[in-house]
Motif scaffolding. Structure first.
Motif, short mmCIF file in Angstrom:
data_model
loop_
_atom_site.label_atom_id
_atom_site.label_comp_id
_atom_site.label_asym_id
_atom_site.label_seq_id
_atom_site.Cartn_x
_atom_site.Cartn_y
_atom_site.Cartn_z
N UNK A 231 0.84 -1.20 0.00
CA UNK A 231 0.00 0.00 0.00
C UNK A 231 0.88 1.25 0.00
N UNK A 232 0.60 2.18 -0.92
CA UNK A 232 1.37 3.42 -0.99
C UNK A 232 0.44 4.61 -0.82
N UNK A 233 0.84 5.51 0.07
CA UNK A 233 0.05 6.69 0.40
C UNK A 233 0.88 7.92 0.07
N UNK A 234 0.39 8.81 -0.80
CA UNK A 234 1.18 9.98 -1.21
C UNK A 234 1.63 10.82 -0.01
N UNK A 235 2.93 11.08 0.04
CA UNK A 235 3.47 11.93 1.10
C UNK A 235 3.55 11.28 2.45
N UNK A 236 3.17 10.01 2.54
CA UNK A 236 3.17 9.32 3.83
C UNK A 236 4.19 8.18 3.85
N UNK A 290 -0.81 9.91 -12.65
CA UNK A 290 0.57 10.35 -12.85
C UNK A 290 1.46 9.89 -11.70
N UNK A 291 0.95 10.03 -10.48
CA UNK A 291 1.72 9.60 -9.31
C UNK A 291 1.91 8.09 -9.31
N UNK A 292 0.85 7.35 -9.63
CA UNK A 292 0.96 5.89 -9.68
C UNK A 292 1.96 5.45 -10.74
N UNK A 295 5.48 5.93 -9.45
CA UNK A 295 5.89 4.84 -8.55
C UNK A 295 6.36 3.62 -9.34
N UNK A 296 5.55 3.21 -10.32
CA UNK A 296 5.87 2.00 -11.09
C UNK A 296 7.14 2.20 -11.90
N UNK A 297 7.27 3.36 -12.52
CA UNK A 297 8.48 3.63 -13.31
C UNK A 297 9.73 3.56 -12.44
N UNK A 298 9.64 4.13 -11.24
CA UNK A 298 10.78 4.12 -10.34
C UNK A 298 11.12 2.69 -9.92
N UNK A 299 10.12 1.89 -9.59
CA UNK A 299 10.36 0.51 -9.20
C UNK A 299 10.98 -0.28 -10.34
N UNK A 300 10.50 -0.06 -11.56
CA UNK A 300 11.08 -0.74 -12.70
C UNK A 300 12.54 -0.33 -12.89
N UNK A 301 12.82 0.96 -12.70
CA UNK A 301 14.21 1.45 -12.80
C UNK A 301 15.09 0.79 -11.76
#
Length: 310
Positions: A231-236, A290-292, A295-301
């Motif tokens: 679970x990912x919460x923006x800014x948290x 856009x935020x989601x 997240x996915x792009x960063x994890x793939x990187x």
């Protein structure tokens, strides 16, 4: 009464059974939600599941002000305020249910009912043809299913005896013995990973994450099928350090079947208010696409190629 009959009569506190679920494991599933959880996640989307006991929920928006509940409440939990309106004192409520019986507009309702294994399986078995065609089955969720360990185990055993695929959605917050005992009866674990840094985990979740991560490692070592759910919460809890932590877990445990990102939604805020809980994350909104994607792009990187939004 035989041992099997005793097991069938075992009772647990169930607060919802959701048929035709598509989010809690593969295929079309029936998800059984049990009450009781040792954690206190600030973004909890099922806050009515935290207490292990049946409890009363009050929905002020449905109240028409008939105040019949005042006449039957033995503890004075229902109160007429100075303006003649209805106020509910959760601290006084003993969940006797008398007010539920007289509320025609369902402004008050009971969250959680004692049910037997047979009661639950009667519902689960109704959709067996859908499980067969879709590869679905039974998912036990919560709350934390292992908080009602004996009941969860009997449900899983009954489902497997019926040839039904089984899934457990868990935070990992239980002893390894319980997970070990459940292993033969679970086809898939959906295992939550909520925060990487121990101090952040304590602040957001209410406990250390060390024992939870050891259970994850032990499950995988024992050959369990596991999908990591984050679970990912923006800014948290969406810091780059946590994203690196997710990628690190995936790299360390190559046996994982996948990594699912679960974007925050605020459905739990209203549900929490109905059982007397305050919003722990005021001003926090669900992430946009856009935020989601970020997240996915960063994890793939970071090398976590299996990550996807659930």
């Amino acid at each position: 009464m035989s041992l099997d009959e005793n097991a069938a009569e075992m009772r647990g506190v169930v607060f919802d059974i959701q048929r035709c679920s598509m989010q809690d494991g593969p295929g079309i599933r029936t998800t059984v939600f049990l009450k009781g959880c040792p954690l206190h996640c600030k973004w909890c989307h099922n806050p009515e599941s935290i207490s292990p006991k049946p409890q009363l929920a009050f929905d002020e928006s449905r109240c028409v002000g008939c105040l019949h509940c005042l006449d039957v409440c033995p503890t004075g939990a229902h109160i007429r305020n100075s303006g003649g309106g209805h106020v509910f004192d959760f601290d006084r409520c003993t969940a006797c249910g008398k007010c539920v019986d007289v509320c025609a507009d369902e402004a008050v309702r009971m969250i959680g009912q004692m049910q037997t294994v047979d009661d639950v399986m009667d519902v689960v078995l109704r959709d067996r043809p859908y499980y067969i065609k879709s590869g679905g089955g039974l998912t036990v969720s919560g709350g934390e299913p292992m908080a009602q360990y004996e009941f969860t185990l009997e449900l899983l055993k009954r489902a497997k005896a019926e040839g039904i695929h089984t899934c457990v959605e868990t935070s990992g917050a239980a002893s390894w013995r319980k997970f070990k005992d459940a292993l033969p009866w679970v086809d898939l674990f959906l295992f939550d990973y909520k925060a990487t840094q121990p101090d952040v985990h304590r602040d957001l979740i209410g406990c250390n994450n060390g024992p939870l991560l050891r259970n994850l490692a032990d499950l995988l070592s024992a050959g369990a099928n596991v999908i990591l759910r984050c679970p990912l919460v923006p800014g948290v809890n969406d810091s780059d350090r946590h994203l690196k932590g997710i990628a690190g877990i995936a790299a360390s445990h190559t046996q994982l079947l996948g990594v699912e990102i679960m974007p925050y939604h605020n459905f739990g805020v209203a549900k929490g208010e109905r059982v007397g809980m305050e919003n722990s994350l005021p001003g926090v909104n669900p992430p946009n696409k856009e935020t989601q994607d970020r997240w996915i792009d960063r994890l793939h990187t970071l090398g976590c190629s299996s990550a996807r939004v659930s």
